[in-house]
Design an enzyme around this catalytic site. Sequence first.
Site, mmCIF file in Angstrom:
data_model
loop_
_atom_site.group_PDB
_atom_site.id
_atom_site.type_symbol
_atom_site.label_atom_id
_atom_site.label_comp_id
_atom_site.label_asym_id
_atom_site.label_seq_id
_atom_site.Cartn_x
_atom_site.Cartn_y
_atom_site.Cartn_z
ATOM 1 N N HIS A 18 0.806 -1.210 0.000
ATOM 2 C CA HIS A 18 0.000 0.000 0.000
ATOM 3 C C HIS A 18 0.843 1.265 0.000
ATOM 4 O O HIS A 18 0.467 2.261 -0.620
ATOM 5 C CB HIS A 18 -0.956 -0.022 1.185
ATOM 6 C CG HIS A 18 -2.000 -1.084 1.066
ATOM 7 N ND1 HIS A 18 -2.461 -1.809 2.140
ATOM 8 C CD2 HIS A 18 -2.665 -1.561 -0.023
ATOM 9 C CE1 HIS A 18 -3.374 -2.670 1.726
ATOM 10 N NE2 HIS A 18 -3.510 -2.543 0.427
ATOM 11 N N HIS A 41 -7.801 -7.598 -8.208
ATOM 12 C CA HIS A 41 -8.149 -8.458 -7.066
ATOM 13 C C HIS A 41 -8.391 -7.553 -5.862
ATOM 14 O O HIS A 41 -7.557 -7.427 -4.967
ATOM 15 C CB HIS A 41 -7.020 -9.454 -6.776
ATOM 16 C CG HIS A 41 -6.749 -10.409 -7.895
ATOM 17 N ND1 HIS A 41 -6.071 -10.040 -9.029
ATOM 18 C CD2 HIS A 41 -7.066 -11.723 -8.048
ATOM 19 C CE1 HIS A 41 -5.972 -11.094 -9.842
ATOM 20 N NE2 HIS A 41 -6.570 -12.118 -9.268
ATOM 21 N N GLU A 109 -13.520 -8.180 -8.148
ATOM 22 C CA GLU A 109 -13.379 -9.141 -7.058
ATOM 23 C C GLU A 109 -14.250 -10.359 -7.369
ATOM 24 O O GLU A 109 -15.428 -10.212 -7.672
ATOM 25 C CB GLU A 109 -13.790 -8.522 -5.725
ATOM 26 C CG GLU A 109 -13.742 -9.482 -4.549
ATOM 27 C CD GLU A 109 -12.414 -10.202 -4.411
ATOM 28 O OE1 GLU A 109 -12.434 -11.436 -4.271
ATOM 29 O OE2 GLU A 109 -11.361 -9.518 -4.453
ATOM 30 N N ASN A 134 -13.604 -12.483 -12.574
ATOM 31 C CA ASN A 134 -12.188 -12.824 -12.558
ATOM 32 C C ASN A 134 -11.373 -11.638 -13.081
ATOM 33 O O ASN A 134 -11.593 -11.177 -14.205
ATOM 34 C CB ASN A 134 -11.968 -14.066 -13.422
ATOM 35 C CG ASN A 134 -10.537 -14.552 -13.413
ATOM 36 O OD1 ASN A 134 -9.620 -13.826 -13.781
ATOM 37 N ND2 ASN A 134 -10.330 -15.779 -12.997
ATOM 38 N N ASP A 156 -2.949 -8.136 -7.787
ATOM 39 C CA ASP A 156 -2.617 -8.564 -6.428
ATOM 40 C C ASP A 156 -3.379 -9.853 -6.101
ATOM 41 O O ASP A 156 -4.260 -9.856 -5.250
ATOM 42 C CB ASP A 156 -2.974 -7.429 -5.455
ATOM 43 C CG ASP A 156 -2.822 -7.827 -4.002
ATOM 44 O OD1 ASP A 156 -2.001 -8.721 -3.713
ATOM 45 O OD2 ASP A 156 -3.541 -7.263 -3.153
#
Length: 274
Positions: A18, A41, A109, A134, A156
């Site tokens: 982050h 993700h 997500e 996906n 990620d």
Amino acid sequence: MNYRHAYHAGNFADCVKHAILLVLLKALARKPAGFCVLDTHAGCGQYDLSSEEAQKTGEWKTGIGLLEESEDPALQDYLAAVRDLGLYPGSPAFTRHVLRPQDELIACELHPEDVRPLRRLFRDDPQVSIHHRNGYEALRALLPPKHLKRGLVLIDPPFEKLDDFQQCAQAVSLIRNRFRAGIVAVWYPIKHRTPVRAFYNALTDAGIRDIIACEFLLRPALDPSRLNGCGMLVVNAPYGFENEARAILEAMKTELATEDREDMQVHIERLAEE
């Protein structure tokens, strides 16, 4: 589908990811033209560190728990964002924190239990669109962005599957073909060196250039059963990124030191230049 980030939120790897993501976002925001961020993700968007999941592992205590009182200048933008956002932010929350009216976030997500709180968090937000799909498959459909020519793609994945490094390499190649002006950032775990080196080689063999790998190691990467470190690989990094990333990782090395972390290392490597 088994991975739940709530158990790991705020750990050292989250802090690395982050803080470096924020550097990239703030670099994009320095120019007036709008930008688009695609988060493949995205997770829940934010995490309660007092929750049963977070308390069960306690990983945040040796991550953000050690960093939150730091006065190191290199960490202040990151820590200020954490304080401003309340619950520990996921990557979509950090991104939304930086967006200006002309910018947008697309968050993907797949996990059904995570996409619901993600949608609640950004309900009625016209600058954020949530996709229950996906993230790898979404790249072809969503890139290049329809209205904005600049931006960032964050990859990620949970790295639960044996082919996640391979999928990441293929995704980076696709992004560079479809969104040449975009920055690409990939978070990855470091357990042992073999899959990481194979990932690097796959990218360079595919002709990807201008790659910077930023790695933070708690201990030597010798035990494949442990998370020994993590990295953020950045393609098409903005000017000055390397120095900012190094300062952040060196500050974290100092602040995250504990008795069983005497072998921590920071590596920043240019894998291929234009």
